[in-house]
Design a protein around this motif. Structure first.
Motif, PDB file in Angstrom:
ATOM      1  N   VAL A  96       0.848  -1.195   0.000  1.00 54.86           N
ATOM      2  CA  VAL A  96       0.000   0.000   0.000  1.00 54.86           C
ATOM      3  C   VAL A  96       0.885   1.247   0.000  1.00 54.86           C
ATOM      4  O   VAL A  96       0.727   2.140  -0.830  1.00 54.86           O
ATOM      5  N   VAL A  97       1.845   1.296   0.914  1.00 59.04           N
ATOM      6  CA  VAL A  97       2.707   2.467   1.054  1.00 59.04           C
ATOM      7  C   VAL A  97       3.627   2.614  -0.156  1.00 59.04           C
ATOM      8  O   VAL A  97       4.068   3.721  -0.472  1.00 59.04           O
ATOM      9  N   ASP A  98       3.880   1.521  -0.886  1.00 58.75           N
ATOM     10  CA  ASP A  98       4.632   1.622  -2.141  1.00 58.75           C
ATOM     11  C   ASP A  98       3.986   2.622  -3.096  1.00 58.75           C
ATOM     12  O   ASP A  98       4.686   3.249  -3.898  1.00 58.75           O
ATOM     13  N   GLY A  99       2.675   2.787  -3.029  1.00 59.60           N
ATOM     14  CA  GLY A  99       2.017   3.785  -3.875  1.00 59.60           C
ATOM     15  C   GLY A  99       2.628   5.162  -3.679  1.00 59.60           C
ATOM     16  O   GLY A  99       2.867   5.894  -4.639  1.00 59.60           O
ATOM     17  N   ALA A 100       2.921   5.522  -2.424  1.00 54.89           N
ATOM     18  CA  ALA A 100       3.550   6.811  -2.132  1.00 54.89           C
ATOM     19  C   ALA A 100       5.026   6.799  -2.512  1.00 54.89           C
ATOM     20  O   ALA A 100       5.525   7.745  -3.129  1.00 54.89           O
ATOM     21  N   SER A 101       5.741   5.733  -2.159  1.00 56.35           N
ATOM     22  CA  SER A 101       7.180   5.670  -2.456  1.00 56.35           C
ATOM     23  C   SER A 101       7.445   5.710  -3.955  1.00 56.35           C
ATOM     24  O   SER A 101       8.370   6.380  -4.419  1.00 56.35           O
ATOM     25  N   GLU A 102       6.641   5.000  -4.724  1.00 56.15           N
ATOM     26  CA  GLU A 102       6.818   4.995  -6.180  1.00 56.15           C
ATOM     27  C   GLU A 102       6.536   6.367  -6.781  1.00 56.15           C
ATOM     28  O   GLU A 102       7.230   6.803  -7.696  1.00 56.15           O
ATOM     29  N   MET A 103       5.539   7.062  -6.242  1.00 62.67           N
ATOM     30  CA  MET A 103       5.246   8.408  -6.734  1.00 62.67           C
ATOM     31  C   MET A 103       6.387   9.364  -6.388  1.00 62.67           C
ATOM     32  O   MET A 103       6.748  10.223  -7.201  1.00 62.67           O
ATOM     33  N   LEU A 104       6.964   9.202  -5.212  1.00 60.09           N
ATOM     34  CA  LEU A 104       8.106  10.031  -4.829  1.00 60.09           C
ATOM     35  C   LEU A 104       9.276   9.792  -5.782  1.00 60.09           C
ATOM     36  O   LEU A 104       9.938  10.732  -6.216  1.00 60.09           O
ATOM     37  N   ARG A 105       9.492   8.529  -6.161  1.00 64.48           N
ATOM     38  CA  ARG A 105      10.568   8.191  -7.114  1.00 64.48           C
ATOM     39  C   ARG A 105      10.300   8.826  -8.482  1.00 64.48           C
ATOM     40  O   ARG A 105      11.223   9.322  -9.128  1.00 64.48           O
ATOM     41  N   GLU A 106       9.047   8.841  -8.917  1.00 64.70           N
ATOM     42  CA  GLU A 106       8.700   9.453 -10.204  1.00 64.70           C
ATOM     43  C   GLU A 106       8.870  10.973 -10.168  1.00 64.70           C
ATOM     44  O   GLU A 106       9.355  11.572 -11.119  1.00 64.70           O
ATOM     45  N   ALA A 107       8.471  11.584  -9.059  1.00 64.94           N
ATOM     46  CA  ALA A 107       8.505  13.045  -8.961  1.00 64.94           C
ATOM     47  C   ALA A 107       9.914  13.591  -8.714  1.00 64.94           C
ATOM     48  O   ALA A 107      10.226  14.703  -9.137  1.00 64.94           O
ATOM     49  N   PHE A 108      10.757  12.809  -8.029  1.00 62.16           N
ATOM     50  CA  PHE A 108      12.106  13.251  -7.669  1.00 62.16           C
ATOM     51  C   PHE A 108      13.118  12.171  -8.042  1.00 62.16           C
ATOM     52  O   PHE A 108      13.749  11.582  -7.168  1.00 62.16           O
ATOM     53  N   PRO A 109      13.293  11.905  -9.324  1.00 62.90           N
ATOM     54  CA  PRO A 109      14.128  10.769  -9.735  1.00 62.90           C
ATOM     55  C   PRO A 109      15.583  10.850  -9.277  1.00 62.90           C
ATOM     56  O   PRO A 109      16.229   9.818  -9.106  1.00 62.90           O
ATOM     57  N   GLU A 110      16.091  12.042  -9.041  1.00 61.73           N
ATOM     58  CA  GLU A 110      17.492  12.205  -8.645  1.00 61.73           C
ATOM     59  C   GLU A 110      17.706  12.116  -7.136  1.00 61.73           C
ATOM     60  O   GLU A 110      18.825  11.900  -6.687  1.00 61.73           O
ATOM     61  N   CYS A 111      16.641  12.310  -6.354  1.00 62.23           N
ATOM     62  CA  CYS A 111      16.849  12.382  -4.899  1.00 62.23           C
ATOM     63  C   CYS A 111      15.741  11.700  -4.093  1.00 62.23           C
ATOM     64  O   CYS A 111      15.503  12.053  -2.947  1.00 62.23           O
ATOM     65  N   TRP A 112      15.079  10.719  -4.671  1.00 56.33           N
ATOM     66  CA  TRP A 112      13.940  10.084  -4.014  1.00 56.33           C
ATOM     67  C   TRP A 112      14.274   9.090  -2.913  1.00 56.33           C
ATOM     68  O   TRP A 112      13.431   8.835  -2.049  1.00 56.33           O
ATOM     69  N   PRO A 113      15.457   8.452  -2.862  1.00 54.98           N
ATOM     70  CA  PRO A 113      15.668   7.407  -1.854  1.00 54.98           C
ATOM     71  C   PRO A 113      15.353   7.899  -0.436  1.00 54.98           C
ATOM     72  O   PRO A 113      15.686   9.029  -0.065  1.00 54.98           O
TER      73      PRO A 113
END
Length: 143
Positions: A96-113
């Motif tokens: 479920v929370v992957d939905g947020a983590s994946e969106m963060l990765r899409e929005a901030f590809p250089e600094c999402w970790p």
């Protein structure tokens, strides 16, 4: 991006301490209304829960943008905490929370970790199925 909403209690939506911003828990509100209510594994599907996590993250990013001035000042993320209202036998909190983590990765590809926690709870404010909290690091350049 949604508008950063005023908190419904005696706290602020986000607070900055130096270059660190902690965003208070955000719920899936869209157009000033709760997107969905219920519990994962009972009356909310996995995909609907992931969508709620994405909307909660969007609301967290709106709070972050409000306090940072602009999102391009974000240098990275420290932690994303996801709280999932779930039936006792539900075990896919992380998905479920992957939905947020994946969106963060899409929005901030250089600094999402980010570090993360996904916790199952009995209930959440307003009856929502997901709440997201976020801690970010800002660049030292002023807005």
């Amino acid at each position: 991006m949604p508008e950063a909403a005023a908190p419904p209690g005696a706290f602020v939506g986000a607070i900055r301490n130096g270059g660190i911003v902690t965003v208070s828990g955000q719920v899936p509100i869209k157009d000033k209304a709760v997107l969905r209510a219920g519990h994962l594994g009972k009356d909310v599907s996995l995909e609907a829960g992931r969508e709620c996590a994405r909307w909660a993250l969007l609301n967290a990013l709106a709070q972050l943008e409000r306090i940072a001035g602009r999102l391009d000042r974000v240098k990275g993320f420290v932690r994303l905490a996801g709280y999932v209202a779930a039936a006792p036998d539900f075990t896919q909190h992380g998905a479920v929370v992957d939905g947020a983590s994946e969106m963060l990765r899409e929005a901030f590809p250089e600094c999402w970790p980010h570090a993360r926690i996904a916790v199952g709870v009995a209930s959440l404010p307003r009856g929502v199925p997901v709440e997201i909290e976020l801690t970010a690091v800002l660049s030292s350049a002023e807005a």
